[in-house]
Design a protein around this motif. Sequence first.
Motif, PDB file in Angstrom:
ATOM      1  N   LYS A  94      -5.682   7.290  -1.541  1.00 10.35           N
ATOM      2  CA  LYS A  94      -5.668   7.244  -0.086  1.00 10.35           C
ATOM      3  C   LYS A  94      -4.385   6.609   0.428  1.00 10.35           C
ATOM      4  N   ALA A  95      -3.968   5.512  -0.215  1.00  8.56           N
ATOM      5  CA  ALA A  95      -2.726   4.841   0.189  1.00  8.56           C
ATOM      6  C   ALA A  95      -1.534   5.762  -0.005  1.00  8.56           C
ATOM      7  N   SER A  99       0.755   6.904   3.195  1.00  7.73           N
ATOM      8  CA  SER A  99       2.094   6.312   3.255  1.00  7.73           C
ATOM      9  C   SER A  99       3.203   7.357   3.232  1.00  7.73           C
ATOM     10  N   LYS A 100       2.954   8.491   2.540  1.00  9.45           N
ATOM     11  CA  LYS A 100       3.952   9.571   2.474  1.00  9.45           C
ATOM     12  C   LYS A 100       5.330   9.044   2.069  1.00  9.45           C
ATOM     13  N   LEU A 101       5.385   8.373   0.923  1.00  8.70           N
ATOM     14  CA  LEU A 101       6.624   7.773   0.461  1.00  8.70           C
ATOM     15  C   LEU A 101       7.612   8.829  -0.025  1.00  8.70           C
ATOM     16  N   THR A 102       8.893   8.535   0.154  1.00 10.56           N
ATOM     17  CA  THR A 102       9.945   9.391  -0.388  1.00 10.56           C
ATOM     18  C   THR A 102      10.085   9.119  -1.884  1.00 10.56           C
ATOM     19  N   GLY A 103      10.906   9.934  -2.546  1.00  8.51           N
ATOM     20  CA  GLY A 103      11.117   9.737  -3.981  1.00  8.51           C
ATOM     21  C   GLY A 103      11.694   8.368  -4.294  1.00  8.51           C
ATOM     22  N   SER A 104      12.655   7.920  -3.491  1.00  6.02           N
ATOM     23  CA  SER A 104      13.277   6.609  -3.732  1.00  6.02           C
ATOM     24  C   SER A 104      12.291   5.477  -3.466  1.00  6.02           C
ATOM     25  N   GLU A 105      11.418   5.656  -2.462  1.00  3.61           N
ATOM     26  CA  GLU A 105      10.413   4.622  -2.159  1.00  3.61           C
ATOM     27  C   GLU A 105       9.377   4.539  -3.273  1.00  3.61           C
ATOM     28  N   ILE A 133       5.171   1.100   1.173  1.00  2.00           N
ATOM     29  CA  ILE A 133       5.483   0.705  -0.211  1.00  2.00           C
ATOM     30  C   ILE A 133       4.518  -0.387  -0.677  1.00  2.00           C
ATOM     31  N   LEU A 134       4.297  -1.390   0.171  1.00  2.00           N
ATOM     32  CA  LEU A 134       3.388  -2.483  -0.188  1.00  2.00           C
ATOM     33  C   LEU A 134       1.953  -1.983  -0.328  1.00  2.00           C
ATOM     34  N   SER A 135       1.570  -1.062   0.545  1.00  4.31           N
ATOM     35  CA  SER A 135       0.219  -0.514   0.481  1.00  4.31           C
ATOM     36  C   SER A 135      -0.016   0.206  -0.841  1.00  4.31           C
ATOM     37  N   VAL A 136       0.918   1.092  -1.208  1.00  2.83           N
ATOM     38  CA  VAL A 136       0.783   1.841  -2.456  1.00  2.83           C
ATOM     39  C   VAL A 136       0.869   0.899  -3.653  1.00  2.83           C
TER      40      VAL A 136
END
Length: 311
Positions: A94-95, A99-105, A133-136
């Motif tokens: 879910k996180a 969050s939809k993080l980028t590859g670098s994130e 980032i913190l959530s994931v």
Amino acid sequence: MQERQTPEIVFEEELTSPDAAGGVFDEALTNTSAKGNTVLHDRMEGNTGGFSVSQKKVTAMLRQDGPADFSNMTPEDVKALHDMKYRTKERMKKAERQSKLTGSEKGIVERMLHGEIAPEDVKNMSGVNSEGILSVYNATKDAKKAERLVKNYKTGTGTSKRERVAEIVGDINLGKDGWKEKSSAWRMHIRTPERVIEEIAPKETAKRINDEIFVPIHENERDKTEWIRNIFDKVDELKIGKKKKFTVTVDNAPYKLSESGMVQYLGEKRFDLKKLENSTSLTAEEMKRMEQLRGEIKEAEARLTPEPWNG
């Protein structure tokens, strides 16, 4: 009892207290076992905060530093431990979705998990989705630790069982007053394990092995058979028909279901729909699936007036 809503961004502070089991156990999730059986993990009534002692116990294990103590695990604790593994994995997914993080994130998250970057440093980073980032990171850390806890419990249980068997059997010494070596192997195959042990082991050792190993196995099998029989009796009392008299569409083809099959079919569809409806961010594919589920449920409910059954 009113449900508490899970925050959109999951931070580690949610579960710093061993009593705060809600961070893991506050969502009504469904756990599917390896055999495909769906087990609903409902809250136990009468407990402070709505969470069971077992749920609080395994949550404390998740939060503590150092090795966990599995010596006093009850069956309820073991179920809660496996449930926690499932739930933390779902929270991680879910996180990641939210969050939809980028590859670098995502790379930053991996470095955090390896201890190369501290959470405090991420809060001061510019140009990145720090909250995401913190959530994931926190959700992934929980999921990985819960998985390790289950693995360590299984390993420890296996070791304890082997040590206990070694203690019961004792030293194996051949001889007049020790263990005997039988030449007729075929006779061993047609006798019960208890009779075999009585023939090859010293008298006191054989009695100890039979009393502490084989008798509990037989008692457990008897209890299992009785439990299954009782479950069947309770199901029979519900008078749920087994004749396939309902028709639904599966993979664009008609499919026949019995009353019990229809109960399972609708239950699974409604659960999947509820899960999607409770999600805050859906992809186009998930939106399409949600509409499909609504149509399938509507069609099935329209079939609840059974068609004539022609045997």
